[in-house]
Design a protein around this motif. Structure first.
Motif, PDB file in Angstrom:
ATOM      1  N   GLN A 134       1.341  24.104   5.636  1.00  0.00           N
ATOM      2  CA  GLN A 134       0.970  24.801   4.408  1.00  0.00           C
ATOM      3  C   GLN A 134       1.082  23.910   3.169  1.00  0.00           C
ATOM      4  N   LEU A 135       1.545  22.691   3.395  1.00  0.00           N
ATOM      5  CA  LEU A 135       1.706  21.798   2.257  1.00  0.00           C
ATOM      6  C   LEU A 135       0.370  21.174   1.873  1.00  0.00           C
ATOM      7  N   ILE A 136       0.255  20.855   0.602  1.00  0.00           N
ATOM      8  CA  ILE A 136      -0.885  20.072   0.145  1.00  0.00           C
ATOM      9  C   ILE A 136      -0.666  18.639   0.634  1.00  0.00           C
ATOM     10  N   GLN A 137      -1.707  18.040   1.202  1.00  0.00           N
ATOM     11  CA  GLN A 137      -1.595  16.655   1.667  1.00  0.00           C
ATOM     12  C   GLN A 137      -2.249  15.723   0.650  1.00  0.00           C
ATOM     13  N   VAL A 138      -1.504  14.724   0.219  1.00  0.00           N
ATOM     14  CA  VAL A 138      -2.047  13.734  -0.708  1.00  0.00           C
ATOM     15  C   VAL A 138      -1.984  12.380  -0.008  1.00  0.00           C
ATOM     16  N   LYS A 139      -3.157  11.809   0.279  1.00  0.00           N
ATOM     17  CA  LYS A 139      -3.178  10.521   0.982  1.00  0.00           C
ATOM     18  C   LYS A 139      -3.748   9.449   0.078  1.00  0.00           C
ATOM     19  N   VAL A 140      -2.959   8.420  -0.144  1.00  0.00           N
ATOM     20  CA  VAL A 140      -3.401   7.343  -1.014  1.00  0.00           C
ATOM     21  C   VAL A 140      -3.835   6.154  -0.156  1.00  0.00           C
ATOM     22  N   ALA A 141      -5.014   5.613  -0.415  1.00  0.00           N
ATOM     23  CA  ALA A 141      -5.514   4.460   0.357  1.00  0.00           C
ATOM     24  C   ALA A 141      -4.784   3.207  -0.086  1.00  0.00           C
ATOM     25  N   MET A 142      -4.089   2.585   0.857  1.00  0.00           N
ATOM     26  CA  MET A 142      -3.230   1.443   0.519  1.00  0.00           C
ATOM     27  C   MET A 142      -3.639   0.156   1.223  1.00  0.00           C
ATOM     28  N   ALA A 143      -4.946  -0.048   1.417  1.00  0.00           N
ATOM     29  CA  ALA A 143      -5.376  -1.345   1.945  1.00  0.00           C
ATOM     30  C   ALA A 143      -5.451  -2.331   0.781  1.00  0.00           C
ATOM     31  N   THR A 144      -5.873  -3.558   1.080  1.00  0.00           N
ATOM     32  CA  THR A 144      -5.856  -4.616   0.069  1.00  0.00           C
ATOM     33  C   THR A 144      -6.521  -4.202  -1.249  1.00  0.00           C
ATOM     34  N   CYS A 145      -7.736  -3.684  -1.139  1.00  0.00           N
ATOM     35  CA  CYS A 145      -8.453  -3.367  -2.392  1.00  0.00           C
ATOM     36  C   CYS A 145      -7.743  -2.246  -3.147  1.00  0.00           C
ATOM     37  N   GLY A 146      -7.130  -1.319  -2.428  1.00  0.00           N
ATOM     38  CA  GLY A 146      -6.375  -0.248  -3.068  1.00  0.00           C
ATOM     39  C   GLY A 146      -5.167  -0.796  -3.805  1.00  0.00           C
ATOM     40  N   ILE A 147      -4.335  -1.551  -3.093  1.00  0.00           N
ATOM     41  CA  ILE A 147      -3.111  -2.101  -3.692  1.00  0.00           C
ATOM     42  C   ILE A 147      -3.458  -2.967  -4.902  1.00  0.00           C
ATOM     43  N   ALA A 148      -4.511  -3.807  -4.729  1.00  0.00           N
ATOM     44  CA  ALA A 148      -4.882  -4.714  -5.814  1.00  0.00           C
ATOM     45  C   ALA A 148      -5.356  -3.952  -7.049  1.00  0.00           C
ATOM     46  N   SER A 149      -5.840  -2.729  -6.865  1.00  0.00           N
ATOM     47  CA  SER A 149      -6.300  -2.003  -8.056  1.00  0.00           C
ATOM     48  C   SER A 149      -5.311  -0.919  -8.515  1.00  0.00           C
ATOM     49  N   GLY A 150      -4.087  -0.975  -8.003  1.00  0.00           N
ATOM     50  CA  GLY A 150      -3.055  -0.107  -8.576  1.00  0.00           C
ATOM     51  C   GLY A 150      -2.672   1.123  -7.768  1.00  0.00           C
ATOM     52  N   ALA A 151      -3.032   1.144  -6.466  1.00  0.00           N
ATOM     53  CA  ALA A 151      -2.756   2.324  -5.646  1.00  0.00           C
ATOM     54  C   ALA A 151      -1.257   2.641  -5.534  1.00  0.00           C
ATOM     55  N   LYS A 152      -0.438   1.593  -5.543  1.00  0.00           N
ATOM     56  CA  LYS A 152       1.005   1.807  -5.405  1.00  0.00           C
ATOM     57  C   LYS A 152       1.548   2.639  -6.582  1.00  0.00           C
ATOM     58  N   GLN A 153       1.138   2.291  -7.809  1.00  0.00           N
ATOM     59  CA  GLN A 153       1.593   3.064  -8.979  1.00  0.00           C
ATOM     60  C   GLN A 153       1.096   4.500  -8.921  1.00  0.00           C
ATOM     61  N   VAL A 154      -0.139   4.665  -8.431  1.00  0.00           N
ATOM     62  CA  VAL A 154      -0.702   6.015  -8.322  1.00  0.00           C
ATOM     63  C   VAL A 154       0.091   6.826  -7.299  1.00  0.00           C
TER      64      VAL A 154
END
Ligand SMILES: Nc1ncnc2c1ncn2[C@@H]1O[C@H](COP(=O)(O)OP(=O)(O)O)[C@@H](O)[C@H]1O
Ligand SMILES: [Mg+2]
Lengths: 185, 130
Positions: free
Chosen positions: B32-52
């Motif tokens: 029942q939880l909302i699922q939030v999935k952040v893409a953490m491959a190279t292009c994601g990390i390089a554009s700030g996915a970790k902070q998001v």
């Protein structure tokens, strides 16, 4: 990549994509040479000889979502710029070990970033992957097992934010010397 | 608070927390939880996915939203990183592109709280270019 800790996260992502259930991260600093080496070993699917040979080619990836793989080639380019190195050892169905080193005193060396921050986020969002961390510098060593940490808090209704904070504080308390030139205060 | 440096310190901290948290409800069941999935491959990390990802981890509990944040690999939308896939319970996953903190704030306030769509959704037909 903005800093070395983010490169580490990127390489860890390769282990996740290889279906690893256990990941070992070793961060070693040599104070005499001012060299920082990070080794990431996993028990994932591994690579065969052909794949290893191709792995530093930016146009190689086993992913089907995009035709260009770039994490390792980008890292290779960055370590080469600082006179560092990148080494990959892998065995199919056994696992992979990726080691990379940066010369911290080199003018083109990216900043270290924040290892505790990256690692605490990683454990928070991947609690089922067992992470073992070893940090060493001069006479200091810190060994951490995510499993032991998580077992202590098991069953508590903590939010991810709280868990992340406890992880972060614990890691920082134990390994902040890694950022000091001589690793001593 | 005293320093927490050893496993014994952690056990002490846990026992303190246990008392404080006794009143808190156990979280919803995960389906029942909302699922939030952040893409953490190279292009994601390089554009700030970790902070998001950290932003979602910090903000969701603050705003009393029961959700679980996880990471995924490359979803194939490199041109739109950082990307975040959100699944509301009983709904199809929706992928948002170019997510920074402001966008994440808007997604939380509009989509997560009210189910309202916001700009930046990546149409499913763009999925997995070959
Ligand atoms: N730890 C690992 N285990 C198995 N295969 C790996 C590992 N690391 C890298 N690889 C292989 O090398 C390829 C290239 O990796 P990388 O340069 O990071 O690009 P990407 O992750 O975007 O595919 C991967 O697609 C994968 O096939
Ligand atoms: Mg990669």
């Amino acid at each position: 990549m903005e800093n070395i800790a983010l490169h580490m996260l990127d390489i860890v992502q390769n282990s996740i994509e290889a279906n690893a259930s256990r990941i070992y991260i070793e961060i070693e600093k040599d104070t005499t040479k001012q060299k920082l080496c990070i080794t990431i070993s996993d028990n994932g699917r591994g690579m065969n000889k052909e794949e290893i040979a191709k792995v530093l080619d930016p146009f190689y990836t086993s992913r089907t979502t995009r035709k260009v793989g770039m994490g390792l080639s980008l890292l290779k380019q960055q370590v080469d710029q600082t006179g560092g190195c990148l080494q990959i050892i892998s065995e199919q169905n056994k696992g992979t070990s990726t080691k990379f080193c940066f010369n911290l005193s080199h003018i083109d060396c990216p900043p270290m970033g924040n290892f505790e921050d990256s690692i605490s986020t990683f454990i928070t969002v991947n609690p089922d992957i067992e992470l073992i961390l070893k940090v060493s510098c001069a006479t200091k060593t810190f060994l951490f097992e995510s499993k032991k940490f998580l077992e202590i808090f098991e069953g508590l209704p903590l939010t991810q934010s709280e868990l992340r904070k406890y992880l972060y504080d614990f890691l920082s308390e134990n390994m902040s010397w890694i950022y000091l030139t001589e690793c001593t205060i | 608070m005293t320093k927490v440096k050893t496993l014994d310190d952690l056990v002490r901290l846990r026992d303190e927390l246990r008392q404080k948290l006794e009143i808190r409800e156990k979280g919803d069941r995960s389906e029942q939880l909302i699922q939030v999935k952040v893409a953490m491959a190279t292009c994601g990390i390089a554009s700030g996915a970790k902070q998001v990802m950290d932003y979602f981890i910090e903000e969701l509990p603050k705003r009393n939203i029961s959700a679980v944040v996880t990471q995924t690999g490359c979803m194939g939308y490199c041109y739109a990183e950082p990307t975040v896939e959100i699944t509301l319970p009983g709904k199809e996953p929706v992928v948002f592109g170019h997510v920074n903190k402001d966008k994440a704030d808007e997604i939380i306030e509009k989509y997560l709280k009210a189910g309202e769509l916001v700009d930046g959704i990546i149409p499913q037909t763009f999925k997995k270019p070959s």
